[in-house]
Design a protein around this motif. Sequence first.
Motif, short mmCIF file in Angstrom:
data_model
loop_
_atom_site.label_atom_id
_atom_site.label_comp_id
_atom_site.label_asym_id
_atom_site.label_seq_id
_atom_site.Cartn_x
_atom_site.Cartn_y
_atom_site.Cartn_z
N PHE A 1 22.18 47.61 60.79
CA PHE A 1 21.96 48.80 59.95
C PHE A 1 21.13 48.43 58.72
CE2 PHE A 1 23.46 51.33 56.28
CZ PHE A 1 23.02 52.58 56.68
N PHE A 2 21.54 47.37 58.00
CA PHE A 2 20.80 46.98 56.80
C PHE A 2 19.43 46.42 57.15
CE2 PHE A 2 25.03 47.26 54.92
CZ PHE A 2 24.73 47.91 53.74
N ASN A 3 19.31 45.76 58.28
CA ASN A 3 18.01 45.26 58.72
C ASN A 3 17.06 46.44 59.01
OD1 ASN A 3 16.27 43.01 59.55
ND2 ASN A 3 16.42 43.96 61.57
N ASP A 4 17.58 47.49 59.62
CA ASP A 4 16.76 48.67 59.90
C ASP A 4 16.25 49.31 58.60
OD1 ASP A 4 15.72 50.76 61.76
OD2 ASP A 4 17.17 52.03 60.71
N LEU A 5 17.08 49.34 57.58
CA LEU A 5 16.63 49.87 56.28
C LEU A 5 15.49 49.02 55.73
CD1 LEU A 5 20.02 50.69 54.49
CD2 LEU A 5 18.62 52.18 55.93
N ALA A 6 15.62 47.70 55.84
CA ALA A 6 14.58 46.80 55.32
C ALA A 6 13.28 46.96 56.10
CB ALA A 6 15.06 45.35 55.37
N VAL A 7 13.37 47.09 57.41
CA VAL A 7 12.16 47.26 58.24
C VAL A 7 11.42 48.54 57.86
CG1 VAL A 7 11.40 47.74 60.61
CG2 VAL A 7 12.98 45.86 60.16
N HIS A 8 12.18 49.58 57.53
CA HIS A 8 11.58 50.88 57.20
C HIS A 8 11.58 51.12 55.69
CE1 HIS A 8 12.86 51.30 61.43
NE2 HIS A 8 11.65 51.82 61.52
N TRP A 9 11.28 50.08 54.92
CA TRP A 9 11.37 50.13 53.46
C TRP A 9 10.47 51.19 52.84
CZ3 TRP A 9 7.11 49.09 50.42
CH2 TRP A 9 6.03 48.49 51.07
N GLY B 1 12.48 47.21 47.18
CA GLY B 1 12.31 45.77 47.06
C GLY B 1 13.61 44.98 47.23
N GLN B 2 14.76 45.64 47.14
CA GLN B 2 16.05 44.99 47.33
C GLN B 2 16.45 44.92 48.80
OE1 GLN B 2 17.92 47.78 44.17
NE2 GLN B 2 19.38 46.11 44.40
N LEU B 3 15.82 45.71 49.65
CA LEU B 3 16.29 45.87 51.02
C LEU B 3 16.23 44.59 51.85
CD1 LEU B 3 14.92 49.43 51.84
CD2 LEU B 3 17.27 48.77 51.23
N ASP B 4 15.17 43.78 51.69
CA ASP B 4 15.10 42.52 52.43
C ASP B 4 16.27 41.61 52.06
OD1 ASP B 4 12.88 42.99 54.02
OD2 ASP B 4 11.47 42.11 52.58
N ASN B 5 16.56 41.52 50.78
CA ASN B 5 17.68 40.68 50.33
C ASN B 5 19.01 41.23 50.85
OD1 ASN B 5 18.89 38.50 48.87
ND2 ASN B 5 19.48 39.99 47.31
N LEU B 6 19.18 42.54 50.81
CA LEU B 6 20.42 43.13 51.33
C LEU B 6 20.56 42.84 52.83
CD1 LEU B 6 20.56 46.57 49.50
CD2 LEU B 6 21.91 44.53 49.03
N ALA B 7 19.46 42.92 53.57
CA ALA B 7 19.51 42.64 55.01
C ALA B 7 19.90 41.18 55.25
CB ALA B 7 18.16 42.95 55.65
N ARG B 8 19.35 40.25 54.46
CA ARG B 8 19.71 38.83 54.60
C ARG B 8 21.19 38.61 54.27
NH1 ARG B 8 14.59 38.20 52.47
NH2 ARG B 8 15.36 37.96 50.35
N GLN B 9 21.66 39.24 53.19
CA GLN B 9 23.07 39.10 52.82
C GLN B 9 23.98 39.68 53.90
OE1 GLN B 9 24.44 39.99 48.74
NE2 GLN B 9 22.29 40.57 48.39
N ALA B 10 23.60 40.83 54.45
CA ALA B 10 24.40 41.47 55.50
C ALA B 10 24.47 40.57 56.73
CB ALA B 10 23.83 42.84 55.86
N GLU B 11 23.35 39.98 57.11
CA GLU B 11 23.35 39.10 58.27
C GLU B 11 24.17 37.84 58.00
OE1 GLU B 11 19.91 36.84 60.59
OE2 GLU B 11 19.95 39.01 60.96
#
Length: 141
Positions: A59-67, A122-132
């Motif tokens: 879910f968080f990765n999808d947000l980052a991909v579609h930033w 700009g936070q989404l990539d970091n959130l995706a990494r933290q989620a993973e």
Amino acid sequence: MPDFLIKDANSSTTFRFEGDIPAGLTGYDGCTFSASVSSHVLSAATTIYDIRPDHWAAFFNDLAVHWRGWQGVKDHESLEGHLRIEAEAADSLGHIRLRMCLRGVDVPNLWMAEISLVVEAGQLDNLARQAESFFGTASPA
């Protein structure tokens, strides 16, 4: 205890996941973790039971991909409905609104806490990494 913290871009509001997610869960294997929100007007926490916690990472990765934004609302909910997150591209400046809804564990309809956080694209990539890192490797939802 590992955690995954999301901070609101405009206030001191935070949303936190905590717990130990076992590696290698498959099929209907489940796990338990906690989710909590803290702000100047609200403090709430609940325990979440879920299968496939890696779907939260997806879910968080999808947000980052579609930033750059998307139409409508992207959402994900835990197996028993104790946690629901909705994400909406809030404006053309790259702000994303995350609406977090927590429900009580013993009697899910007895209490509910809902709050919105604003994060920047700009936070989404970091959130995706933290989620993973917290939930495990993302797989398709």
